[in-house]
Design a protein around this motif. Sequence first.
Motif, mmCIF file in Angstrom:
data_model
loop_
_atom_site.group_PDB
_atom_site.id
_atom_site.type_symbol
_atom_site.label_atom_id
_atom_site.label_comp_id
_atom_site.label_asym_id
_atom_site.label_seq_id
_atom_site.Cartn_x
_atom_site.Cartn_y
_atom_site.Cartn_z
ATOM 1 N N LYS A 26 0.819 -1.211 0.000
ATOM 2 C CA LYS A 26 0.000 0.000 0.000
ATOM 3 C C LYS A 26 0.855 1.265 0.000
ATOM 4 C CE LYS A 26 -4.127 -1.953 2.198
ATOM 5 N NZ LYS A 26 -4.969 -1.963 3.435
ATOM 6 N N VAL A 27 1.990 1.216 0.718
ATOM 7 C CA VAL A 27 2.898 2.369 0.693
ATOM 8 C C VAL A 27 3.411 2.590 -0.725
ATOM 9 C CG1 VAL A 27 5.146 3.244 1.469
ATOM 10 C CG2 VAL A 27 3.588 2.171 3.114
ATOM 11 N N GLY A 28 3.746 1.506 -1.429
ATOM 12 C CA GLY A 28 4.168 1.633 -2.816
ATOM 13 C C GLY A 28 3.080 2.233 -3.696
ATOM 14 N N GLN A 29 1.855 1.764 -3.518
ATOM 15 C CA GLN A 29 0.746 2.291 -4.317
ATOM 16 C C GLN A 29 0.479 3.754 -4.003
ATOM 17 O OE1 GLN A 29 -2.254 -0.564 -3.174
ATOM 18 N NE2 GLN A 29 -1.935 -1.832 -4.997
ATOM 19 N N ALA A 30 0.391 4.085 -2.722
ATOM 20 C CA ALA A 30 0.059 5.454 -2.328
ATOM 21 C C ALA A 30 1.145 6.434 -2.757
ATOM 22 C CB ALA A 30 -0.143 5.519 -0.811
ATOM 23 N N GLU A 123 4.521 17.122 5.632
ATOM 24 C CA GLU A 123 3.290 17.362 4.869
ATOM 25 C C GLU A 123 3.055 16.272 3.830
ATOM 26 O OE1 GLU A 123 1.307 20.746 1.905
ATOM 27 O OE2 GLU A 123 3.284 21.081 2.809
ATOM 28 N N VAL A 124 4.114 15.892 3.097
ATOM 29 C CA VAL A 124 3.977 14.848 2.079
ATOM 30 C C VAL A 124 3.697 13.503 2.740
ATOM 31 C CG1 VAL A 124 5.165 13.593 0.245
ATOM 32 C CG2 VAL A 124 5.415 16.071 0.412
ATOM 33 N N GLU A 125 4.356 13.234 3.869
ATOM 34 C CA GLU A 125 4.085 11.982 4.571
ATOM 35 C C GLU A 125 2.630 11.900 5.032
ATOM 36 O OE1 GLU A 125 8.571 10.992 6.306
ATOM 37 O OE2 GLU A 125 7.031 11.796 7.650
ATOM 38 N N ARG A 126 2.064 13.036 5.433
ATOM 39 C CA ARG A 126 0.647 13.034 5.824
ATOM 40 C C ARG A 126 -0.251 12.746 4.625
ATOM 41 N NH1 ARG A 126 2.240 16.944 9.841
ATOM 42 N NH2 ARG A 126 2.211 18.624 8.314
ATOM 43 N N GLU A 127 0.128 13.255 3.456
ATOM 44 C CA GLU A 127 -0.647 12.953 2.250
ATOM 45 C C GLU A 127 -0.608 11.460 1.935
ATOM 46 O OE1 GLU A 127 -0.380 15.657 -1.209
ATOM 47 O OE2 GLU A 127 1.083 16.764 -0.033
ATOM 48 N N ILE A 128 0.549 10.848 2.117
ATOM 49 C CA ILE A 128 0.662 9.404 1.881
ATOM 50 C C ILE A 128 -0.200 8.654 2.881
ATOM 51 C CG2 ILE A 128 2.245 7.428 1.940
ATOM 52 C CD1 ILE A 128 4.436 9.341 0.916
ATOM 53 N N GLU A 129 -0.172 9.077 4.138
ATOM 54 C CA GLU A 129 -0.991 8.409 5.158
ATOM 55 C C GLU A 129 -2.481 8.490 4.818
ATOM 56 O OE1 GLU A 129 -0.257 9.380 9.205
ATOM 57 O OE2 GLU A 129 1.548 8.136 9.230
ATOM 58 N N THR A 130 -2.910 9.626 4.301
ATOM 59 C CA THR A 130 -4.312 9.771 3.902
ATOM 60 C C THR A 130 -4.670 8.748 2.828
ATOM 61 O OG1 THR A 130 -4.326 12.128 4.444
ATOM 62 C CG2 THR A 130 -6.031 11.353 2.931
ATOM 63 N N LEU A 131 -3.767 8.588 1.845
ATOM 64 C CA LEU A 131 -4.014 7.616 0.773
ATOM 65 C C LEU A 131 -3.986 6.183 1.294
ATOM 66 C CD1 LEU A 131 -1.908 9.179 -2.141
ATOM 67 C CD2 LEU A 131 -4.395 8.948 -2.052
ATOM 68 N N LEU A 132 -3.171 5.912 2.296
ATOM 69 C CA LEU A 132 -3.080 4.559 2.836
ATOM 70 C C LEU A 132 -4.411 4.098 3.431
ATOM 71 C CD1 LEU A 132 0.414 4.557 4.632
ATOM 72 C CD2 LEU A 132 -0.215 3.361 2.534
ATOM 73 N N ASP A 133 -5.189 5.043 3.903
ATOM 74 C CA ASP A 133 -6.473 4.695 4.517
ATOM 75 C C ASP A 133 -7.612 4.657 3.507
ATOM 76 O OD1 ASP A 133 -5.380 4.442 7.050
ATOM 77 O OD2 ASP A 133 -5.582 6.580 7.484
ATOM 78 N N GLU A 134 -7.312 4.913 2.225
ATOM 79 C CA GLU A 134 -8.340 4.879 1.190
ATOM 80 C C GLU A 134 -8.320 3.534 0.452
ATOM 81 O OE1 GLU A 134 -7.926 8.123 -1.490
ATOM 82 O OE2 GLU A 134 -8.059 9.670 0.058
#
Length: 452
Positions: A26-30, A123-134
């Motif tokens: 998921k980290v790779g995808q996000a 900030e970018v890490e938070r954007e990735i975290e948001t995508l991880l939960d989608e």
Amino acid sequence: MGRRYFGTDGIRGRANGVITPDLAMKVGQATGLLFQRGSHRHRVVIGKDTRLSGYMIENAMVAGFTSVGMDVMLLGPMPTPAIAMLTRSMRADIGVMISASHNAYEDNGIKLFGPDGYKLSDEVEREIETLLDEDLGRRLSKSPALGRATRVDSAQARYIEFAKRTLPRHLSLEGLRIVLDCANGAAYKVAPEALWELGAEVFSIGVSPDGFNINNNVGSTSPEALVAKVREMRADVGIALDGDADRLLIVDEKGDIVDGDQLMAVIAQSWLEDGRLSKPGLVTTVMSNLGLERYIEGLGLSMVRTAVGDRYVLEHMREHGFNVGGEQSGHIILSDHSTTGDGLVAALQVLAVVKRRDRSVSEVCHRFEPLPQVLKNVRFVDRRTLAQEDVIRAIDGARERLGGDGRLLIRPSGTEPVIRVMGEGDDRLLVETVVDDVCAALSAHSAAMAAE
């Protein structure tokens, strides 16, 4: 706002506990989705250290990145700073280092770099975290647009050549007997080769990784093996790296350990004399010894302290234009050469001073007498312990007793339920006393809260 996945240095935790194949994919995808900007063919470089779990995480991340249309270049075991450098050199959109640094083999982690070779911002890490939960299933690439994975065999040679070029071309390490400890980690191939190509006689330990022995009684966090080998071989110097080779520790010819504070003093003075300092000073953390600060000020330079963590050091360096910084633990950042700590490059800068001055490592690397420094940990139940009146009185009293010639630092750990109490000053007995008094006040209050 707290973060679920990212800590102060990427995502880190127990392999198949925190760091699972599902999370890695998921980290790779996000990350792949977030960094697909522009119409070019997007690609990512992935390196790792030598942990057994690296194979599992690497394959999961390849699946994640290729499923969203990114090409993957696999570099194999490589130091963290090499991944940062090669991300830029190979024009990649993302760099990934799979490593838990100096932790034991059971742990692993994921560090991410942007196309400029710097670690990602909060900030970018938070954007990735948001995508991880989608649910990213609807955003996967169609079959014709899937990414490809390629193994790059030239990566090690590229990094070795890069490291060598940080020294003047005429400078050779010929005549130096070096014991090198690679912690059975990421630099086990590149670091011995680089030193040998520069002319040194190299005796290597910690270069037989088996997936389980990374950082196990070797490396910069366990220097006893290096000290013994330096004495056995009557070497001129010992060099220890950690598991991902972004940290450095040196042992002199007498078997005495030289920490990051002394090494920063060596490099800062050398670069000052060569006119290479971009600003008249260096950046370090609140943990650096007061002896370093006095030494640096004696050179007419300033020393700026940041919060603990190499990312905070680097942030201040970038914002204010410094090109030398680091931590007492051996993370040394030389931004003329690298976008992160690089143990091998830092070691080469120190060895260059040894060769130019034709002096022993003990003479070159012991620039100041460290002040007595005492560090103790106190377990706590509630972070509000530090706000209690009796604790505040104990801390204020301790600082008053140390006066202007000492320092007292109290901070909650970011990774454990402990409060770290560090004191330093010219009088060791006084430092030990005030640290003990503060720890006693913290322990008493924590015990009382636990009993409630």
